[in-house]
Design an enzyme around this catalytic site. Structure first.
Site, mmCIF file in Angstrom:
data_model
loop_
_atom_site.group_PDB
_atom_site.id
_atom_site.type_symbol
_atom_site.label_atom_id
_atom_site.label_comp_id
_atom_site.label_asym_id
_atom_site.label_seq_id
_atom_site.Cartn_x
_atom_site.Cartn_y
_atom_site.Cartn_z
ATOM 1 N N ARG A 1 -23.329 -23.421 -16.621
ATOM 2 C CA ARG A 1 -23.933 -22.454 -15.715
ATOM 3 C C ARG A 1 -23.699 -22.961 -14.302
ATOM 4 O O ARG A 1 -23.765 -24.177 -14.046
ATOM 5 C CB ARG A 1 -25.446 -22.327 -15.954
ATOM 6 C CG ARG A 1 -25.818 -21.882 -17.329
ATOM 7 C CD ARG A 1 -25.398 -20.470 -17.629
ATOM 8 N NE ARG A 1 -26.241 -19.488 -16.943
ATOM 9 C CZ ARG A 1 -26.006 -18.183 -16.996
ATOM 10 N NH1 ARG A 1 -24.952 -17.699 -17.664
ATOM 11 N NH2 ARG A 1 -26.816 -17.342 -16.375
ATOM 12 N N ARG B 1 -38.470 -30.675 -21.551
ATOM 13 C CA ARG B 1 -38.521 -31.187 -20.176
ATOM 14 C C ARG B 1 -39.835 -30.816 -19.489
ATOM 15 O O ARG B 1 -40.232 -31.472 -18.545
ATOM 16 C CB ARG B 1 -37.377 -30.576 -19.350
ATOM 17 C CG ARG B 1 -35.984 -31.009 -19.769
ATOM 18 C CD ARG B 1 -34.944 -30.176 -19.041
ATOM 19 N NE ARG B 1 -35.028 -30.285 -17.601
ATOM 20 C CZ ARG B 1 -34.456 -31.231 -16.875
ATOM 21 N NH1 ARG B 1 -33.742 -32.168 -17.469
ATOM 22 N NH2 ARG B 1 -34.579 -31.256 -15.571
ATOM 23 N N ASP C 1 -30.895 -35.986 -15.647
ATOM 24 C CA ASP C 1 -31.566 -36.057 -14.349
ATOM 25 C C ASP C 1 -30.966 -37.200 -13.534
ATOM 26 O O ASP C 1 -30.285 -38.074 -14.075
ATOM 27 C CB ASP C 1 -33.065 -36.298 -14.554
ATOM 28 C CG ASP C 1 -33.791 -35.022 -14.959
ATOM 29 O OD1 ASP C 1 -33.247 -33.935 -14.704
ATOM 30 O OD2 ASP C 1 -34.887 -35.119 -15.536
ATOM 31 N N GLU D 1 -32.161 -18.653 -5.559
ATOM 32 C CA GLU D 1 -31.235 -19.263 -6.506
ATOM 33 C C GLU D 1 -30.911 -18.280 -7.632
ATOM 34 O O GLU D 1 -31.829 -17.746 -8.263
ATOM 35 C CB GLU D 1 -31.929 -20.517 -7.048
ATOM 36 C CG GLU D 1 -31.063 -21.430 -7.835
ATOM 37 C CD GLU D 1 -31.796 -22.756 -8.130
ATOM 38 O OE1 GLU D 1 -32.558 -23.266 -7.272
ATOM 39 O OE2 GLU D 1 -31.600 -23.254 -9.241
ATOM 40 N N ARG E 1 -35.496 -18.777 -8.793
ATOM 41 C CA ARG E 1 -36.522 -19.417 -7.964
ATOM 42 C C ARG E 1 -36.124 -19.358 -6.503
ATOM 43 O O ARG E 1 -34.961 -19.106 -6.175
ATOM 44 C CB ARG E 1 -36.783 -20.858 -8.404
ATOM 45 C CG ARG E 1 -35.558 -21.744 -8.427
ATOM 46 C CD ARG E 1 -35.897 -23.135 -9.014
ATOM 47 N NE ARG E 1 -34.673 -23.905 -9.214
ATOM 48 C CZ ARG E 1 -34.611 -25.106 -9.763
ATOM 49 N NH1 ARG E 1 -35.706 -25.702 -10.187
ATOM 50 N NH2 ARG E 1 -33.469 -25.731 -9.902
ATOM 51 N N TYR F 1 -27.207 -32.745 -19.873
ATOM 52 C CA TYR F 1 -28.182 -32.273 -18.879
ATOM 53 C C TYR F 1 -28.984 -33.497 -18.426
ATOM 54 O O TYR F 1 -30.069 -33.755 -18.915
ATOM 55 C CB TYR F 1 -29.064 -31.232 -19.573
ATOM 56 C CG TYR F 1 -30.050 -30.440 -18.738
ATOM 57 C CD1 TYR F 1 -30.224 -30.639 -17.380
ATOM 58 C CD2 TYR F 1 -30.815 -29.457 -19.363
ATOM 59 C CE1 TYR F 1 -31.144 -29.887 -16.664
ATOM 60 C CE2 TYR F 1 -31.733 -28.700 -18.659
ATOM 61 C CZ TYR F 1 -31.891 -28.925 -17.302
ATOM 62 O OH TYR F 1 -32.816 -28.169 -16.612
ATOM 63 N N ARG G 1 -50.262 -28.924 -19.922
ATOM 64 C CA ARG G 1 -51.398 -29.820 -19.683
ATOM 65 C C ARG G 1 -52.730 -29.071 -19.824
ATOM 66 O O ARG G 1 -52.852 -27.948 -19.351
ATOM 67 C CB ARG G 1 -51.319 -30.412 -18.280
ATOM 68 C CG ARG G 1 -50.066 -31.213 -18.034
ATOM 69 C CD ARG G 1 -50.293 -32.282 -16.972
ATOM 70 N NE ARG G 1 -49.043 -32.947 -16.659
ATOM 71 C CZ ARG G 1 -48.284 -32.641 -15.609
ATOM 72 N NH1 ARG G 1 -48.677 -31.696 -14.768
ATOM 73 N NH2 ARG G 1 -47.148 -33.277 -15.397
HETATM 74 N N1 UDP Z 1 -38.262 -23.038 -17.509
HETATM 75 C C1 UDP Z 1 -38.933 -21.853 -17.725
HETATM 76 N N2 UDP Z 1 -39.761 -21.367 -16.758
HETATM 77 C C2 UDP Z 1 -39.942 -22.005 -15.589
HETATM 78 C C3 UDP Z 1 -39.258 -23.204 -15.346
HETATM 79 C C4 UDP Z 1 -38.414 -23.706 -16.335
HETATM 80 O O1 UDP Z 1 -38.787 -21.245 -18.766
HETATM 81 O O2 UDP Z 1 -40.698 -21.480 -14.737
HETATM 82 C C5 UDP Z 1 -37.372 -23.531 -18.572
HETATM 83 C C6 UDP Z 1 -35.926 -23.096 -18.324
HETATM 84 O O3 UDP Z 1 -35.286 -22.826 -19.555
HETATM 85 C C7 UDP Z 1 -35.327 -24.311 -17.656
HETATM 86 C C8 UDP Z 1 -36.041 -25.445 -18.378
HETATM 87 O O4 UDP Z 1 -37.354 -24.941 -18.615
HETATM 88 O O5 UDP Z 1 -33.936 -24.373 -17.838
HETATM 89 C C9 UDP Z 1 -36.096 -26.746 -17.616
HETATM 90 O O6 UDP Z 1 -36.702 -26.506 -16.361
HETATM 91 P P1 UDP Z 1 -36.530 -27.506 -15.141
HETATM 92 O O7 UDP Z 1 -37.464 -27.075 -14.072
HETATM 93 O O8 UDP Z 1 -36.609 -28.911 -15.642
HETATM 94 O O9 UDP Z 1 -35.030 -27.168 -14.689
HETATM 95 P P2 UDP Z 1 -34.120 -27.761 -13.503
HETATM 96 O O10 UDP Z 1 -35.047 -28.256 -12.426
HETATM 97 O O11 UDP Z 1 -33.260 -28.806 -14.120
HETATM 98 O O12 UDP Z 1 -33.344 -26.564 -13.080
#
Ligand code: UDP
Length: 334
Positions: A198, A122, A299, A249, A228, A297, A126
């Site tokens: 979760r 996901r 979006d 969160e 976060r 999972y 870059r």
């Molecule tokens: N992830 C991570 N570090 C970050 C952000 C995301 O390791 O700073 C990993 C983590 O396992 C997460 C996954 O990447 O579940 C997908 O992140 P995304 O931001 O897409 O999660 P969402 O917004 O769906 O919570």
């Protein structure tokens, strides 16, 4: 305007999905530029040239950084079998341990070696300074919130909405067909056991002025208990507010009664899911849809796309006297 269920940024490459949602709400331009705190320093996410240069204290060009990261990557991994291997193959141990390992442990409550590589796919890596969290063509935030979308979408002569009403199987007798978007295991009264999720806890704080200066700050250190912090006024930069509401969160295992957020799709859960899929295929006149109905999972844009497809396919099947299937996506099985 706050997002009660955590930050939701609408992003898609599918023009028909963007156009459909735009029939009901006005999107404002919004680009998600996430930051991460690790070991007392702030970095740019997703991992981009700025992150790499900051982290290693260098000023590499794109091609130098590409070469440098490739030299750190574990090239012995050809087909990554899990999240950790995927990360080691693409960014090497340093960046993985800083930005991915701790966050993932907190988010999923398990070692990254136990998670599928697809979870990491996901996130982009870059070798330029593009810090847009998403790579999609259409991105934005609804000007008046998502509630307006559902409100307008459901305002239709042939739609009746019953709030605070639990689903019960007798309801199905009143209708030719049911499209069920609740948790698939709850439809079967958990007869095979619970499919684990979760869940998230949000702890709200209100401060004067600005709190962190951006919409999303990830906390990568494993010893910080939250994953976060979202400062919601930055999701609506066209508004001005003197005060600010922030949400910390926390991720944990879902217990009965908690809101299900992230399906845990490891081998054990897939086996359990396949039992429910088997049961679902036996049910007459009922289809299972959405993140909970198919235990994936998904979006927002994928969910909308699948719902639109389900509507089109169902209409065709009805018109040609055929049965509507239990699932519209074969991935529900995987
Ligand atoms: N992830 C991570 N570090 C970050 C952000 C995301 O390791 O700073 C990993 C983590 O396992 C997460 C996954 O990447 O579940 C997908 O992140 P995304 O931001 O897409 O999660 P969402 O917004 O769906 O919570």
């Amino acid at each position: 305007m706050v997002h009660k269920y955590g930050p939701h940024i609408f992003h898609t490459d599918k023009k028909h999905v963007w156009d459909y949602v735009s029939r009901f709400i006005e999107f404002m331009p919004y680009v998600n530029r996430v930051k991460a705190i690790y070991d007392g320093k702030v970095y740019s996410l997703p991992i981009n040239l700025f992150t790499i240069n900051q982290f290693y204290g260098k000023s590499m060009s794109p091609s130098e950084a590409r070469e440098f990261v490739a030299s750190l990557a574990d090239l012995s991994i050809s087909e990554p079998a899990n999240f950790e291997e995927q990360a080691l193959k693409f960014v090497g141990r340093g960046l993985y341990e800083a930005f991915l390992k701790g966050y993932t442990l907190k988010q999923w409550g398990m070692a990254p070696t136990e998670l599928p590589a697809s979870v990491l796919k996901r996130l982009p890596v870059r070798f330029n300074y593009d810090d847009n969290y998403f790579s999609h063509k259409f991105q934005g935030m609804p000007k008046s919130g998502y509630t307006e979308f559902f409100d307008k979408c459901l305002r239709h002569d042939r739609i009746k909405v019953f709030l605070n009403t639990d689903f019960s199987h007798d309801m199905q007798n009143e209708f030719d067909h049911t499209f069920y978007s609740g948790p698939i295991d709850s439809y079967f009264l958990y007869s095979e056991g619970r499919l684990p999720y979760r869940t998230l806890d949000f702890v709200k704080e209100v401060h004067d002025n600005d709190y962190q200066g951006c919409a999303v700050m990830n906390y990568s250190d494993v010893d910080v208990p939250w994953t976060r912090v979202s400062e919601h006024k930055f999701f609506a930069p066209w508004e001005t507010h003197q005060k600010t509401a922030v949400f910390k969160e926390f991720s944990r295992a879902q217990e009965p009664g908690d809101i299900p957020y992230y399906p845990i799709r490891q081998a054990r859960e897939r086996t359990l899911l396949s039992k429910y899929v088997g049961l679902a295929n036996e049910v007459e006149n009922c289809s299972f849809l959405g993140r909970l109905g198919t235990y994936r999972y998904l979006d927002m844009d994928a969910t909308v796309a699948e719902a639109l497809d389900a509507a089109t396919i169902s209409k065709y099947l009805i018109n040609t006297g055929q049965k509507i299937p239990a699932f519209f996506v074969s991935t529900a099985l995987g």
